[in-house]
Design a protein around this motif. Structure first.
Motif, mmCIF file in Angstrom:
data_model
loop_
_atom_site.group_PDB
_atom_site.id
_atom_site.type_symbol
_atom_site.label_atom_id
_atom_site.label_comp_id
_atom_site.label_asym_id
_atom_site.label_seq_id
_atom_site.Cartn_x
_atom_site.Cartn_y
_atom_site.Cartn_z
ATOM 1 N N ARG A 122 -4.237 1.990 4.548
ATOM 2 C CA ARG A 122 -5.202 3.021 4.161
ATOM 3 C C ARG A 122 -5.721 3.785 5.365
ATOM 4 N NH1 ARG A 122 -9.260 0.238 -0.349
ATOM 5 N NH2 ARG A 122 -7.705 -0.028 -2.020
ATOM 6 N N LYS A 123 -5.957 3.065 6.449
ATOM 7 C CA LYS A 123 -6.511 3.684 7.658
ATOM 8 C C LYS A 123 -5.435 4.339 8.518
ATOM 9 C CE LYS A 123 -10.753 2.366 6.867
ATOM 10 N NZ LYS A 123 -11.839 3.341 6.592
ATOM 11 N N GLN A 124 -4.163 4.182 8.124
ATOM 12 C CA GLN A 124 -3.030 4.779 8.853
ATOM 13 C C GLN A 124 -3.030 4.372 10.330
ATOM 14 O OE1 GLN A 124 -2.501 8.976 8.118
ATOM 15 N NE2 GLN A 124 -3.091 8.800 5.969
ATOM 16 N N ASP A 162 0.726 3.812 -2.966
ATOM 17 C CA ASP A 162 0.199 5.136 -2.644
ATOM 18 C C ASP A 162 1.212 6.220 -2.976
ATOM 19 O OD1 ASP A 162 -1.952 6.738 -1.383
ATOM 20 O OD2 ASP A 162 -0.405 7.180 0.107
ATOM 21 N N PHE A 207 0.829 -1.202 0.000
ATOM 22 C CA PHE A 207 0.000 0.000 0.000
ATOM 23 C C PHE A 207 0.869 1.259 0.000
ATOM 24 C CE2 PHE A 207 -1.435 3.515 2.634
ATOM 25 C CZ PHE A 207 -2.472 3.987 1.849
ATOM 26 N N THR A 232 -12.435 0.192 0.164
ATOM 27 C CA THR A 232 -11.984 -0.576 1.321
ATOM 28 C C THR A 232 -13.008 -1.620 1.747
ATOM 29 O OG1 THR A 232 -10.605 1.243 2.129
ATOM 30 C CG2 THR A 232 -11.286 -0.407 3.745
ATOM 31 N N CYS A 246 -6.276 -3.498 -5.519
ATOM 32 C CA CYS A 246 -5.676 -2.300 -4.912
ATOM 33 C C CYS A 246 -6.490 -1.035 -5.144
ATOM 34 C CB CYS A 246 -4.240 -2.115 -5.397
ATOM 35 S SG CYS A 246 -4.075 -1.715 -7.145
#
Length: 401
Positions: free
Chosen positions: A231-233, A85, A81, A139, A135
């Motif tokens: 994605r959610k960090q 990203d 990711f 989500t 990808c």
């Protein structure tokens, strides 16, 4: 096993590297207990050592077997990711580059297999391709696919066929035959015999074992969960994320207890061995994943504690050079335990294997710490990075970290 995409000054990358360091350390210790897949229990050892061997074996396998592998799978998806990203922000499509990157990893794995047939790099290189079509999905759809794969649908297919179809015959176990054939060259072969045997017999033993134990479904699911974590960090230190990891720790602990209990007592309550085997594969996988969440959550939360952080940060160099460490573990381990080297499989049980593993870990950790004082990456990490971005003129080359 992946190169890092963030600045070393970021707490986020530090906890990831430290967590990866924990996983590679655990793999090192387990492989030494197993003599790098050359299972042998010396009969000459005193009974007291044999009892200690059993305690050490059971404890380390309870804590780390299947869990350290799951951590690596989670971080593999997370690292994808980050790379994807970063390139998307520059206007680049990383997917073709990722296929090339996986091809390089496959070659690394093939070389590693010459020394250790249980290599996971080749499997990651193949199964990692599943990240390409998912990808760009939302989500929620990635989560649905990951949960479906995590249920191990093939095993449930086998389970219900065994339960309701009296004519159904389970596919034959093929890995045991290959593992049996491995011992011929493990016991008596030269290095060349080992290398050829590992690439042929040993490689297939590992592939079939992974298939028969649900790894072909579990690993892609964990890759996707890792991508979602990115994605959610969720590895960024913040009050909200700390609250998330506390909830994850609580829920995973609650889930783990009944799953592990069911797995443990299943053979005693179900008479049909085929049913037991299918359910054991499912619940062992779920047990490992839930306990992996316990380990990851605990690690992330402890990393925020200043006193514990001073200890856990020592693992960062090991995690930053995880590919190099994993590779050199195979070389050192095969030489230490196999017949073409020192042949210590004949003399070491779990206790002595653990001591050897600790020494190797400390030596590797010292080397990693020394190396990173003058280099940004480990030797293989740097090579993988350079090969990944080799001869592609139109895309902007990222800054090495």
């Amino acid at each position: 096993m992946s190169e890092n995409a963030f600045s070393l000054k970021s707490p986020r990358i530090e906890v990831i590297d430290a967590l990866r360091g924990l996983a590679i350390m655990a793999i090192m210790l387990l492989h030494n207990l197993e003599h790098f897949d050359f299972y042998h229990l010396p009969e000459y050892l005193p009974e007291s050592i044999k009892r200690l061997d059993k305690v050490i074996w059971d404890t380390l396998f309870f804590l780390f077997a299947g869990k350290s592998y799951a951590i690596f799978s989670l971080l593999f998806g997370f690292s994808f990711f980050i790379q994807n990203d970063n390139q998307a922000k520059k206007g680049n499509d990383f997917r073709v580059r990722f296929v090339w990157r996986l091809a390089i990893l496959f070659v690394f794995g093939l070389v590693n297999t010459l020394f250790f047939s249980g290599d996971i790099l080749m499997m990651y290189a193949v199964l990692g391709l599943i990240l390409i079509p998912v990808c760009n999905l939302k989500t929620k759809y990635v989560l649905i696919i990951a949960i479906f794969l995590m249920t191990l649908p093939l095993e449930w297919y086998n389970f219900f066929n065994i339960l309701y179809n009296p004519d159904y015959v389970l596919p034959a176990n093929r890995s045991n035959a290959y593992y049996g054939d491995m011992y011929a060259y493990l016991r008596d072969g030269s290095f060349m015999d080992h290398a050829v045997g590992n690439v042929t017999i040993g490689r297939w033993a590992s592939v079939f074992w992974s298939w028969e134990n649900g790894r072909f479904f579990q690993a892609p699911a964990l890759f996707m969960f890792g991508m979602i974590v990115g994605r959610k960090q969720l590895f960024v230190a913040s009050p909200a994320n700390n609250a998330f990891w506390k909830k994850a720790l609580l829920y995973a602990s609650i889930l783990f207890i009944p799953i592990f209990g069911f797995k443990t007592f299943l053979p005693d309550v179900v008479a049909n061995k085929d049913l037991v085997n299918s359910l054991l594969i499912i619940f062992t996988s779920w047990s490992n994943v839930t306990f992996m969440v316990v380990l990851v959550s605990t690690f992330v939360l402890l990393y925020q504690k200043e006193a514990v952080n001073k200890v856990l940060t020592k693992l960062i160099p090991f995690g930053k050079m995880s590919l190099t460490c994993y590779f050199t573990q195979s070389i050192l381990g095969s030489f230490i335990y196999y017949r073409f080297g020192l042949g210590l499989y004949q003399y070491t049980g779990a206790t002595f294997g653990l001591l050897i593993g600790i020494v190797l870990f400390l030596l590797q950790l010292s080397f990693c710490t020394w190396w990173l004082k003058t280099h940004r990456q480990g030797p293989l990490e740097s090579l993988w990075h350079k090969l990944t971005w080799f001869s592609f003129a139109k895309e902007k080359k990222p800054v090495s970290t």
